[in-house]
Design a protein around this motif. Structure first.
Motif, PDB file in Angstrom:
ATOM      1  N   GLU A 105      27.982  31.137 161.491  1.00 14.76           N
ATOM      2  CA  GLU A 105      27.496  31.577 162.796  1.00 14.76           C
ATOM      3  C   GLU A 105      28.169  32.867 163.245  1.00 14.76           C
ATOM      4  O   GLU A 105      27.557  33.707 163.911  1.00 14.76           O
ATOM      5  CB  GLU A 105      27.725  30.473 163.839  1.00 14.76           C
ATOM      6  CG  GLU A 105      27.009  30.705 165.160  1.00 14.76           C
ATOM      7  CD  GLU A 105      25.499  30.787 165.025  1.00 14.76           C
ATOM      8  OE1 GLU A 105      24.879  31.567 165.778  1.00 14.76           O
ATOM      9  OE2 GLU A 105      24.929  30.087 164.154  1.00 14.76           O
ATOM     10  N   ASP A 106      29.434  33.061 162.866  1.00 20.49           N
ATOM     11  CA  ASP A 106      30.117  34.277 163.303  1.00 20.49           C
ATOM     12  C   ASP A 106      29.585  35.521 162.587  1.00 20.49           C
ATOM     13  O   ASP A 106      29.803  36.644 163.051  1.00 20.49           O
ATOM     14  CB  ASP A 106      31.632  34.162 163.090  1.00 20.49           C
ATOM     15  CG  ASP A 106      32.012  34.011 161.630  1.00 20.49           C
ATOM     16  OD1 ASP A 106      31.572  33.019 161.010  1.00 20.49           O
ATOM     17  OD2 ASP A 106      32.740  34.866 161.113  1.00 20.49           O
ATOM     18  N   LEU A 107      28.862  35.343 161.483  1.00 26.11           N
ATOM     19  CA  LEU A 107      28.230  36.467 160.796  1.00 26.11           C
ATOM     20  C   LEU A 107      26.796  36.690 161.277  1.00 26.11           C
ATOM     21  O   LEU A 107      26.136  37.637 160.861  1.00 26.11           O
ATOM     22  CB  LEU A 107      28.212  36.221 159.280  1.00 26.11           C
ATOM     23  CG  LEU A 107      29.570  36.171 158.583  1.00 26.11           C
ATOM     24  CD1 LEU A 107      29.386  35.746 157.119  1.00 26.11           C
ATOM     25  CD2 LEU A 107      30.263  37.522 158.658  1.00 26.11           C
ATOM     26  N   THR A 108      26.320  35.796 162.154  1.00 23.93           N
ATOM     27  CA  THR A 108      24.927  35.811 162.589  1.00 23.93           C
ATOM     28  C   THR A 108      24.767  36.599 163.874  1.00 23.93           C
ATOM     29  O   THR A 108      25.560  36.458 164.801  1.00 23.93           O
ATOM     30  CB  THR A 108      24.431  34.370 162.812  1.00 23.93           C
ATOM     31  OG1 THR A 108      24.565  33.639 161.591  1.00 23.93           O
ATOM     32  CG2 THR A 108      22.975  34.350 163.259  1.00 23.93           C
ATOM     33  N   ARG A 109      23.735  37.421 163.921  1.00 23.09           N
ATOM     34  CA  ARG A 109      23.393  38.125 165.146  1.00 23.09           C
ATOM     35  C   ARG A 109      21.967  37.765 165.532  1.00 23.09           C
ATOM     36  O   ARG A 109      21.077  37.737 164.681  1.00 23.09           O
ATOM     37  CB  ARG A 109      23.519  39.637 164.965  1.00 23.09           C
ATOM     38  CG  ARG A 109      23.272  40.404 166.258  1.00 23.09           C
ATOM     39  CD  ARG A 109      23.796  41.812 166.177  1.00 23.09           C
ATOM     40  NE  ARG A 109      23.627  42.493 167.451  1.00 23.09           N
ATOM     41  CZ  ARG A 109      24.027  43.737 167.680  1.00 23.09           C
ATOM     42  NH1 ARG A 109      24.613  44.437 166.718  1.00 23.09           N
ATOM     43  NH2 ARG A 109      23.853  44.288 168.866  1.00 23.09           N
ATOM     44  N   ARG A 175      22.042  29.408 153.346  1.00 26.60           N
ATOM     45  CA  ARG A 175      22.989  30.223 154.109  1.00 26.60           C
ATOM     46  C   ARG A 175      23.868  30.933 153.092  1.00 26.60           C
ATOM     47  O   ARG A 175      24.826  30.354 152.594  1.00 26.60           O
ATOM     48  CB  ARG A 175      23.821  29.349 155.042  1.00 26.60           C
ATOM     49  CG  ARG A 175      23.024  28.756 156.192  1.00 26.60           C
ATOM     50  CD  ARG A 175      23.911  28.074 157.217  1.00 26.60           C
ATOM     51  NE  ARG A 175      23.168  27.693 158.397  1.00 26.60           N
ATOM     52  CZ  ARG A 175      22.952  28.481 159.444  1.00 26.60           C
ATOM     53  NH1 ARG A 175      23.447  29.714 159.423  1.00 26.60           N
ATOM     54  NH2 ARG A 175      22.262  28.067 160.483  1.00 26.60           N
ATOM     55  N   SER A 176      23.509  32.162 152.767  1.00 27.61           N
ATOM     56  CA  SER A 176      24.160  32.807 151.628  1.00 27.61           C
ATOM     57  C   SER A 176      24.490  34.283 151.851  1.00 27.61           C
ATOM     58  O   SER A 176      25.027  34.915 150.948  1.00 27.61           O
ATOM     59  CB  SER A 176      23.261  32.679 150.387  1.00 27.61           C
ATOM     60  OG  SER A 176      21.988  33.242 150.641  1.00 27.61           O
ATOM     61  N   SER A 177      24.190  34.834 153.027  1.00 28.14           N
ATOM     62  CA  SER A 177      24.410  36.267 153.226  1.00 28.14           C
ATOM     63  C   SER A 177      25.594  36.526 154.147  1.00 28.14           C
ATOM     64  O   SER A 177      26.109  35.618 154.807  1.00 28.14           O
ATOM     65  CB  SER A 177      23.157  36.933 153.811  1.00 28.14           C
ATOM     66  OG  SER A 177      23.097  36.744 155.209  1.00 28.14           O
ATOM     67  N   SER A 178      25.996  37.778 154.206  1.00 28.19           N
ATOM     68  CA  SER A 178      27.091  38.191 155.091  1.00 28.19           C
ATOM     69  C   SER A 178      26.559  38.751 156.411  1.00 28.19           C
ATOM     70  O   SER A 178      27.290  39.414 157.140  1.00 28.19           O
ATOM     71  CB  SER A 178      27.967  39.234 154.394  1.00 28.19           C
ATOM     72  OG  SER A 178      28.630  38.673 153.280  1.00 28.19           O
ATOM     73  N   GLY A 179      25.293  38.500 156.724  1.00 27.50           N
ATOM     74  CA  GLY A 179      24.723  38.952 157.982  1.00 27.50           C
ATOM     75  C   GLY A 179      23.259  39.336 157.896  1.00 27.50           C
ATOM     76  O   GLY A 179      22.524  39.226 158.869  1.00 27.50           O
TER      77      GLY A 179
END
Length: 204
Positions: A105-109, A175-179
């Motif tokens: 979640e912290d990588l999600t915008r 869920r595999s990306s950095s953003g």
């Protein structure tokens, strides 16, 4: 993992379109994303909980709960269901793609943005935070089969955020990306052709 889904209809034939959406929703069981083309950028707080309540499993959606209009087309990225939706400006085309989403979640915008650049054969540089987490990452990767951005990339108005392809198909639906948001290469190639600079994008 499901393939892309397409709906083509006349704008005036609303009843058939809604019937198709309803029947299609019953048959699908995976995530979907859509794109929104607004000239302004809104934060997650601006979206409100009303839009969030419309989220459910991977299913076909109507654009009205998410966008005030379809000017330049619209893309909706649903992080929770790991899907991307696209509507053309004249409503004749609707696409639904499975996608990869940020790992945490912290990588999600979330919020409203737009496509500001389109690149076929993108190169890749890891962000400073990515290199901080993993110093072994290369400083630069040219276009090609080893590039994490796949064959095409849509650059968003947020720095470092993109909707792009991937050569590693195992990442799609995870869920595999950095953003960023990833699609199969054949799907990003199709979305790349449908969108334009200025297409509105909403991530929820």
């Amino acid at each position: 993992m499901p393939e892309t889904f397409e709906m083509t209809s006349n704008t005036g034939n609303r009843w058939q379109r809604r019937a198709f959406l309803a029947s299609g929703a019953a048959m699908l069981g995976a995530p979907a994303f859509a794109q929104d083309t607004l000239g302004t950028i809104e934060t997650e707080a601006d979206i409100g909980t009303g839009v969030r309540r419309n989220i459910s499993a991977f299913r076909m959606l109507d654009w009205q709960p998410y966008f005030s209009n379809l000017r330049n087309g619209a893309v909706l990225v649903d992080i929770d269901s790991r899907a991307v939706h696209f509507w053309s400006e004249d409503e004749s085309i609707y696409k639904l793609y499975p996608s990869s989403v940020p790992m945490t979640e912290d990588l999600t915008r979330r919020g409203r943005t737009k496509v500001v650049r389109k690149v076929e054969g993108p190169s890749w540089r890891p962000t400073p935070s990515m290199r901080e987490r993993d110093p072994s990452l290369p400083e630069f990767v040219p276009a090609g089969p080893d590039n994490p951005l796949g064959t095409h990339a849509l650059y968003l108005s947020w720095t470092y955020y993109r909707i792009h392809g991937t050569h590693d198909t195992r990442k799609i639906g995870r869920r595999s990306s950095s953003g960023c948001v990833g699609l199969y290469n054949r799907h990003i190639q199709e979305l790349f052709a449908l969108t334009e600079v200025g297409t509105q994008v909403l991530l929820i």
